[in-house]
Every structure is written in C-alpha cells, then in structure tokens.
Design a protein around this motif. Structure first.
Motif, short mmCIF file in Angstrom:
data_model
loop_
_atom_site.label_atom_id
_atom_site.label_comp_id
_atom_site.label_asym_id
_atom_site.label_seq_id
_atom_site.Cartn_x
_atom_site.Cartn_y
_atom_site.Cartn_z
N ALA A 1 9.78 -41.02 -19.53
CA ALA A 1 10.20 -42.41 -19.34
C ALA A 1 9.46 -43.28 -20.34
O ALA A 1 8.33 -42.95 -20.75
CB ALA A 1 9.88 -42.84 -17.92
N TYR B 1 18.38 -52.65 -19.93
CA TYR B 1 17.53 -53.63 -19.25
C TYR B 1 17.67 -53.48 -17.74
O TYR B 1 18.78 -53.35 -17.23
CB TYR B 1 17.93 -55.06 -19.67
CG TYR B 1 17.10 -56.11 -18.97
CD1 TYR B 1 15.77 -56.32 -19.32
CD2 TYR B 1 17.64 -56.88 -17.94
CE1 TYR B 1 14.99 -57.27 -18.66
CE2 TYR B 1 16.88 -57.84 -17.28
CZ TYR B 1 15.55 -58.02 -17.65
OH TYR B 1 14.79 -58.96 -17.00
N SER B 2 16.54 -53.44 -17.05
CA SER B 2 16.54 -53.35 -15.59
C SER B 2 16.23 -54.70 -14.97
O SER B 2 15.10 -55.18 -15.09
CB SER B 2 15.50 -52.33 -15.12
OG SER B 2 15.16 -52.57 -13.76
N HIS C 1 13.24 -54.51 -12.34
CA HIS C 1 11.88 -54.35 -12.88
C HIS C 1 11.57 -55.38 -13.96
O HIS C 1 10.43 -55.50 -14.40
CB HIS C 1 11.69 -52.92 -13.38
CG HIS C 1 11.84 -51.89 -12.30
ND1 HIS C 1 10.86 -51.61 -11.39
CD2 HIS C 1 12.89 -51.11 -11.96
CE1 HIS C 1 11.28 -50.69 -10.53
NE2 HIS C 1 12.53 -50.36 -10.87
N ASN D 1 12.81 -53.38 -20.02
CA ASN D 1 13.74 -52.38 -20.53
C ASN D 1 13.25 -51.00 -20.11
O ASN D 1 12.08 -50.66 -20.37
CB ASN D 1 13.81 -52.43 -22.05
CG ASN D 1 14.42 -53.72 -22.56
OD1 ASN D 1 15.55 -54.05 -22.20
ND2 ASN D 1 13.68 -54.45 -23.37
N VAL D 2 14.13 -50.25 -19.44
CA VAL D 2 13.77 -48.89 -19.00
C VAL D 2 14.46 -47.90 -19.94
O VAL D 2 15.57 -48.17 -20.41
CB VAL D 2 14.19 -48.65 -17.54
CG1 VAL D 2 13.39 -49.55 -16.60
CG2 VAL D 2 15.69 -48.89 -17.33
N GLU E 1 8.85 -47.65 -21.29
CA GLU E 1 9.13 -49.07 -21.15
C GLU E 1 9.20 -49.63 -22.56
O GLU E 1 8.31 -49.38 -23.38
CB GLU E 1 8.00 -49.76 -20.36
CG GLU E 1 8.17 -51.27 -20.34
CD GLU E 1 7.11 -51.97 -19.49
OE1 GLU E 1 6.34 -51.28 -18.79
OE2 GLU E 1 7.05 -53.21 -19.55
N GLU F 1 16.39 -45.73 -14.24
CA GLU F 1 15.28 -46.00 -13.31
C GLU F 1 14.92 -44.74 -12.52
O GLU F 1 13.75 -44.46 -12.27
CB GLU F 1 15.68 -47.10 -12.31
CG GLU F 1 15.80 -48.48 -12.91
CD GLU F 1 16.38 -49.49 -11.92
OE1 GLU F 1 16.32 -50.69 -12.24
OE2 GLU F 1 16.88 -49.10 -10.84
N PHE G 1 9.16 -42.02 -13.77
CA PHE G 1 10.28 -42.95 -13.75
C PHE G 1 9.99 -44.04 -12.71
O PHE G 1 8.85 -44.19 -12.28
CB PHE G 1 11.59 -42.19 -13.50
CG PHE G 1 12.00 -41.42 -14.74
CD1 PHE G 1 12.75 -42.02 -15.71
CD2 PHE G 1 11.58 -40.10 -14.93
CE1 PHE G 1 13.08 -41.34 -16.88
CE2 PHE G 1 11.91 -39.43 -16.10
CZ PHE G 1 12.66 -40.04 -17.08
N TRP G 2 11.00 -44.76 -12.30
CA TRP G 2 10.74 -45.97 -11.52
C TRP G 2 11.05 -45.83 -10.02
O TRP G 2 11.12 -46.81 -9.33
CB TRP G 2 11.49 -47.15 -12.12
CG TRP G 2 10.84 -47.60 -13.41
CD1 TRP G 2 9.88 -48.57 -13.54
CD2 TRP G 2 11.08 -47.11 -14.74
NE1 TRP G 2 9.51 -48.67 -14.86
CE2 TRP G 2 10.22 -47.81 -15.61
CE3 TRP G 2 11.91 -46.12 -15.26
CZ2 TRP G 2 10.19 -47.57 -16.99
CZ3 TRP G 2 11.88 -45.87 -16.63
CH2 TRP G 2 11.03 -46.59 -17.48
N ARG H 1 5.49 -43.38 -20.47
CA ARG H 1 5.09 -43.40 -19.06
C ARG H 1 5.10 -42.00 -18.46
O ARG H 1 5.89 -41.14 -18.87
CB ARG H 1 6.09 -44.24 -18.25
CG ARG H 1 6.05 -45.73 -18.51
CD ARG H 1 7.21 -46.40 -17.80
NE ARG H 1 7.24 -46.05 -16.39
CZ ARG H 1 6.80 -46.85 -15.41
NH1 ARG H 1 6.31 -48.03 -15.68
NH2 ARG H 1 6.87 -46.45 -14.14
#
Ligand code: THG
Length: 365
Positions: free
Chosen positions: A290, A322-323, A326, A329-330, A292, A239, A363-364, A360
């Motif tokens: 990144a 898996y996050s 969020h 899947n990251v 998804e 993340e 990142f998150w 992406r």
C-alpha cells in the motif's frame, strides 16, 4: 471523456439491461465483457456501498466448468494452494501460475463435488490454459464456459436483502461457503463472498434467461433498504487491498511477489512447483504494498507510475485513487522487495507530475 465503441465483441451480460436502466456512467472491460465501474461517482458509489446494499453485475467473472473423473486431479495441477481439504460447499481463493511460477489468474474456485468444480476467473484467458493443460496431460475431464453469471449483493444490508428474496437460511452461510437456493425452479449457488470488504453474497445465476427476473426481484424487495446498482468500487477495493489481476500483478509476478505466499501450500505436483520452491528459497523479487500519495487528488491511474527512491526507480504504482473517507490518495504498488520498508518516503511519477508518497505496511481496513 472518450467513449468505447460497443459491439458484439464486448459482450453484454444477462443484467446489462438493468445496469443501463440504473444509469451506469462508466464501464470497464473484463474478460471481453462489460463490467459496470461507476454510476453516480466513485465517491458517492463508495459511500453508498459502505452504508446500504448494492447489486453488482459481475457476470464478467466468467466460470470455467471442470467436470469429469479427473477434475480434482486437474484442479490440483492448476494451483499451488492445497485443495485436499476443500469441502463440497466451499469456495477458495486460488492463485494459478504457469511453469515459471508466474501468476496467470487469481480466481475463486467453487467446489460442487470431487468431479465438478467452477473456476470463477479474473481478467485473463484462463479457459485456454485450462483446456491446454487438460489436453496436454490427457485428462478425462470436460472444460468449458457454462452460461453462469455471478450477481453480487454487497454492503451492510446484504443479509437482509438476500434473506427477503431467498429466506432466512442465507444468514447462516459462512464466509466462502455456499448453499443452493431455489429461484424460479432453478438451484442457484449463493456464496458468502465478493469483491469488497463490506460483506455480502455472490449469486451464481445458472441460466442467463432468469437474470433480469432475479435483478428485479432484488430491487423490488430492497426499495426501503435503498438498494442500488453498483460494481466493484475502485476506492473501496484499494482501501481494502483487494488485488486486480492485470493491474496490480501479471505473469511477471509470483504469488510471493503479490503477498499471496500463504496460498502456496500444496503437496501436489502442481504446475510451477519447482519454480515456486526456488523463489521461496531465494526470497521474493517484488513486494506488493500500500502507498499513500500526498497532495491533491491523483488523476486516473491508467498506466504504471514509476516509484522513485532517492531518484532511483524501485517499482511502480499499479492502482490509485482519492479516498474521501481517509482524505488521502490511496494506492497499490509493486516495489523491489529488498527496497521495501514501511514508512519510507518515495516519489511517484503520475501523468500529472511528480508527487511525494510513502510506503505502508498495511491497507486501510
Ligand atoms: N468473486 C468471484 N470471482 C471473482 C472475483 C470475486 N473472479 C475474479 C476476481 N474476483 C478474482 N480476484 C479476487 C480477489 C480477492 C478475493 C476474491 C477474488 C477475495 N479475497 C479475500 C480477501 O483478500 O480478504 C479473501 C481471500 C481468502 O482469504 O480466501 O475475496 O470477487 N466469484
């Protein structure tokens, strides 16, 4: 789940006893040393890290001590990052490259004085490279692995916990700076750093024999803070976009490929300079990014997963999980730089089958 057979080659750490008593459920191997990877579950560990405070046995982040009159000269040779303004109480994230500009490691450098540094290494045999460069260049410096083991304290309550053990002055330590604090008569480097974006410190435990005493002091002081043992958490680090050498990048990649181009700024004649100048002009071959990955939680990413664009391979996923926060899947991947565009739809070939995915820009966190 198959266990990994233990032996003396897989080195224990000064904190292994505490890690085992805390109920570690999975280890990784890092610099031929045990690295706790999971306690309750990746998801539960991650949730706890984001809310409370954890003590991490990251002794496997081994130190290379570079000491002597030519220490600064050797350090400047080893990294494309400009170290000329590095203060005596400072830490720097420093990519290190070979003569082709390929990443050999992405350690944290800790400066003690102009004639003494530590290199806090990621998972590759950097000690041999540093010894080789020092010997080959005829430098007056000693290069060795000291008995120094980092213990990280990470999470939103890290300031409170470390302050209870070492005093309130630790609250004044700035990001990637350190103070020397006394514990059982030993001066320990305590830096505001660590392999998570939840904040916290790294305590460089100088002398493994006090390791368990410090471990116990932290747990005794933090009972009401719900302090737990933890480790670098796969979910949180993906993340956050924290890179893992050997997973996300190797010597086949330059710092530019890895998104670390901002650290290529030295005026010194460092090893790999000609190659990196050339690749700067040509443009990076790869782009770390990144992703998804759509659909059900992905399996463990223990091999590179091909990334396909219109059926054509353009790169690979290097880390994925898996996050729960969020609810997706990251992932981290490397794609051909000229094929990268944020928002582009691709497919990913996992060992459990093909999944739709999207590249992406960020990142998150
Ligand atoms: N701490 C210490 N040693 C280490 C690590 C660490 N050695 C191995 C490994 N981790 C090296 N890799 C990293 C990767 C990222 C960071 C630190 C070490 C990191 N990055 C920040 C970020 O990306 O936001 C800050 C980078 C910066 O701007 O300087 O912290 O964790 N002792």
């Amino acid at each position: 789940m198959v266990a990994i057979a233990r032996s003396n080659r897989l080195r224990r750490t000064p904190f292994s006893q505490g890690v085992e008593e805390a109920g570690v459920s999975a280890y990784s191997i890092y610099n031929r040393m045990l690295l706790p990877a999971m306690f309750e579950s990746l998801a539960a560990d991650c949730e706890h890290l984001k809310q409370h405070v954890q003590v991490w046995d990251v002794a496997c982040e081994r130190q290379i001590s570079v000491k002597g009159p030519d220490a600064a000269k050797l350090m400047a040779l080893l990294t494309p990052r400009d170290l000329s303004k590095m203060a005596d109480d400072q830490c720097y994230y420093v990519p290190m490259v070979d003569q082709n500009g390929g990443m050999l490691n992405d350690p944290v450098a800790v400066k003690h004085r102009d004639d003494h540094y530590w290199i806090s290494i990621a998972d590759s045999d950097l000690l041999l490279w540093v010894k080789g460069v020092a010997a080959g260049m005829g430098l007056n410096v000693s290069v060795e692995e000291p008995d120094v083991s980092p213990l990280a304290v990470q999470g939103p309550k890290a300031d409170e916990l470390v302050a209870r053990v070492f005093g309130d002055v630790v609250r004044d330590i700035r990001f990637f700076r350190y103070k020397r604090m006394e514990f059982q008569g030993r001066d320990l480097v305590i830096a505001r750093s660590g392999y998570s974006k939840q904040g916290g410190f790294e305590i460089y435990v100088d002398g493994g024999n006090i390791g368990m005493d410090l471990w116990q002091a932290l747990f005794a002081a933090g009972q009401d803070l719900d302090v737990r043992a933890g480790g670098p958490n796969l979910i949180e680090r993906i993340e956050s976009g924290l890179l893992s050498y050997g997973n996300d990048m190797t010597a086949a990649h330059t710092p530019f490929d890895c998104g670390l181009g901002k650290f290529v700024n030295s005026d010194a004649d460092y090893i790999g300079r000609a190659a990196l100048e050339k690749s700067r002009t040509k443009g990076a071959k790869w782009q770390l990014c990144a992703l998804e990955i759509f659909g059900d939680p992905v399996p463990t990413c223990d091999r590179h997963w091909a990334i396909l664009m219109n059926g054509e391979r353009i790169g690979q996923v290097t880390s994925a999980t898996y996050s729960p926060d969020h609810k997706i899947n990251v992932a981290i991947g490397m794609v051909q730089a000229d094929r990268f565009a944020a928002g582009v739809d691709v497919e990913v070939e996992t060992q459990a089958g093909r999944c739709d995915a999207r590249l992406r820009a960020e990142f998150w966190t």
